[in-house]
Write a protein that holds these residues in place. Sequence first.
Motif, short mmCIF file in Angstrom:
data_model
loop_
_atom_site.label_atom_id
_atom_site.label_comp_id
_atom_site.label_asym_id
_atom_site.label_seq_id
_atom_site.Cartn_x
_atom_site.Cartn_y
_atom_site.Cartn_z
N GLU A 13 0.83 -1.20 0.00
CA GLU A 13 0.00 0.00 0.00
C GLU A 13 0.87 1.26 0.00
O GLU A 13 0.54 2.25 -0.66
N VAL A 105 -15.06 7.75 -3.20
CA VAL A 105 -14.78 6.35 -2.94
C VAL A 105 -15.85 5.49 -3.61
O VAL A 105 -16.51 4.67 -2.97
N THR A 138 -8.51 6.72 -2.77
CA THR A 138 -8.92 8.13 -2.76
C THR A 138 -7.78 9.01 -2.25
O THR A 138 -6.81 8.53 -1.66
N GLN A 142 -8.62 6.25 1.37
CA GLN A 142 -9.65 5.22 1.49
C GLN A 142 -9.59 4.28 0.29
O GLN A 142 -9.20 4.67 -0.81
N TRP A 143 -10.01 3.03 0.52
CA TRP A 143 -9.97 2.00 -0.51
C TRP A 143 -11.37 1.47 -0.80
O TRP A 143 -12.20 1.33 0.09
N ALA A 144 -11.61 1.17 -2.07
CA ALA A 144 -12.81 0.44 -2.48
C ALA A 144 -12.42 -0.45 -3.64
O ALA A 144 -11.43 -0.18 -4.34
N ARG A 163 -8.44 -4.99 3.44
CA ARG A 163 -7.62 -4.91 4.65
C ARG A 163 -6.22 -4.43 4.28
O ARG A 163 -5.68 -4.85 3.25
N ALA A 172 -5.61 -1.82 9.11
CA ALA A 172 -6.69 -0.93 8.71
C ALA A 172 -7.71 -1.68 7.88
O ALA A 172 -7.36 -2.46 6.99
N HIS A 174 -11.18 -1.31 5.41
CA HIS A 174 -11.93 -0.39 4.55
C HIS A 174 -13.16 -1.11 4.03
O HIS A 174 -13.06 -2.19 3.44
N TYR A 175 -14.34 -0.51 4.23
CA TYR A 175 -15.60 -1.07 3.75
C TYR A 175 -16.63 0.05 3.77
O TYR A 175 -16.46 1.07 4.47
N ARG A 178 -18.20 2.68 7.03
CA ARG A 178 -17.40 2.55 8.25
C ARG A 178 -17.54 3.81 9.12
O ARG A 178 -17.37 4.92 8.65
N ASP A 201 -15.63 -1.76 13.13
CA ASP A 201 -14.61 -2.74 12.75
C ASP A 201 -14.79 -4.04 13.51
O ASP A 201 -14.76 -5.14 12.92
#
Length: 475
Positions: A13, A105, A138, A142-144, A163, A172, A174-175, A178, A201
């Motif tokens: 990451e 996101v 983003t 943030q992740w998607a 994750r 961390a 991400h979903y 959250r 979480d």
Amino acid sequence: MTTYSLTLREDHEAALRAHMLRGDGLEHAAYVLCCRAAIRRDPWDREAHEKFLSVQVIPVPDDQVLDAGPGLITWSTASFVRALRAAAGEDQIVAVVHNHPAGMVAFSAQDDRNEPDLVQLAVNRNGEGTKILSLILTGDGQWAGRAWLLPKPGAHAPLRMVRVLGGRGRYALHYPGRGFAAGLPAFQRQALAFGQALNDDLSRLRVGIVGCGGTGSAVAMLLARLGVGQVALFDNDIVDCTNLNRLHGARQQDADLMRSKVYVVAEAIAAMGLGVRVVPVEAWIGDPECRDALRACDIVFGCTDDHDGRFFLNRLAYYYLIPVIDVGLAIDVGEGDPPALRGLDGRVTVLAPHETCLMCRAVVSGEAARSEAMKRAEPELYERRKAEAYVDSGGNPAPAVVTFTTEVACMAVNEMIQRLQGFRGPDGAVAHRIRKFHLGEDRRPRHDPRPACPVCAAGDVWGRGDTDPFLGRMA
């Protein structure tokens, strides 16, 4: 139906962030090669689940970018073909990554139009049934993501979670949504201390507990009262009069009936009424029937007292990028009445990429593990070898006291909270903590990986996922 998720190593990451979040307001692109964990039946959802595990990051060079702006990017497909070729050679999946500098996101209409062409190219290059992942990073980190299943518009499924696993500290998650769930009133004061995001979480986590004795049963009760939503319990032992006083949730009638520890602990958690879904698995952790539940976990607590079980979890952490929090309590007593107390040590060790494994820390013994494996698989041969003094035959029962097994459980669960929430600060994670109860002090001994260690030294097996033999174990 199959669900999907992704685990990114933190160093991967970091490489993606460095390449894509440059502060120039433009979109950039990269690829991540991923191995897989194919879970036939998630024990909680009772559906198939496929985990993708990052093994390599390949940036798209700037000289191959044809056009880039705040809301678009196009680049030559030559790099994509090379990534597909590399993935095909290792039975891997390609994830296509781009950033949204403005912070959206969600996938854009332009993404929806362009990505089916990439899927079609992947199928043409690597064959029918080829999947690709599409990921968004983003501007605020943030992740998607989604998994493309067919080369046609709309033929994709969302990643239920991304994750980011850092061996040196954070974990961390991400979903969607959250930090905005309503949550149960029972956990409101916890949110006042650590924030609603941690409660969210915890409610989404799938956590395995291997060993349901003094430490494992205490870990299970603590996780349930924290609001962990899904718990799997692994143990093939029963409640008896010698462990009754340390096993949280157990009663005398459980010992009289010789009931399985996992069912006793599961019933105690269900009786709390906190909405925890508990899966009891009455088996030794290395048995194949445990594999789906284990691989479905986001975190595993190792509370077993056998060396072979620890060897197994030691590999699981690195092959599947599942952090294992291993705990132990050692009480060293001498002669006399009361016995002379020479040591009273609680240990919490976190296993993950970039952390030193149990073998290199000399926590587990290969000889003892081989003896335990022989005793379990070939009991007659074990008895003959024991008589000939060729195997470690064990000794007297180890001393144990409930207050200390419970405090070690608290240490372990608090280490999990630190890695999810960071309440001790950015440098607060401790990979190997020894609490000297008799001295009233903590120690953090450092161990470097042995250069030839096949698990934690070189990273060759990190994120390998499903292999034959499983975890590279020959037995």
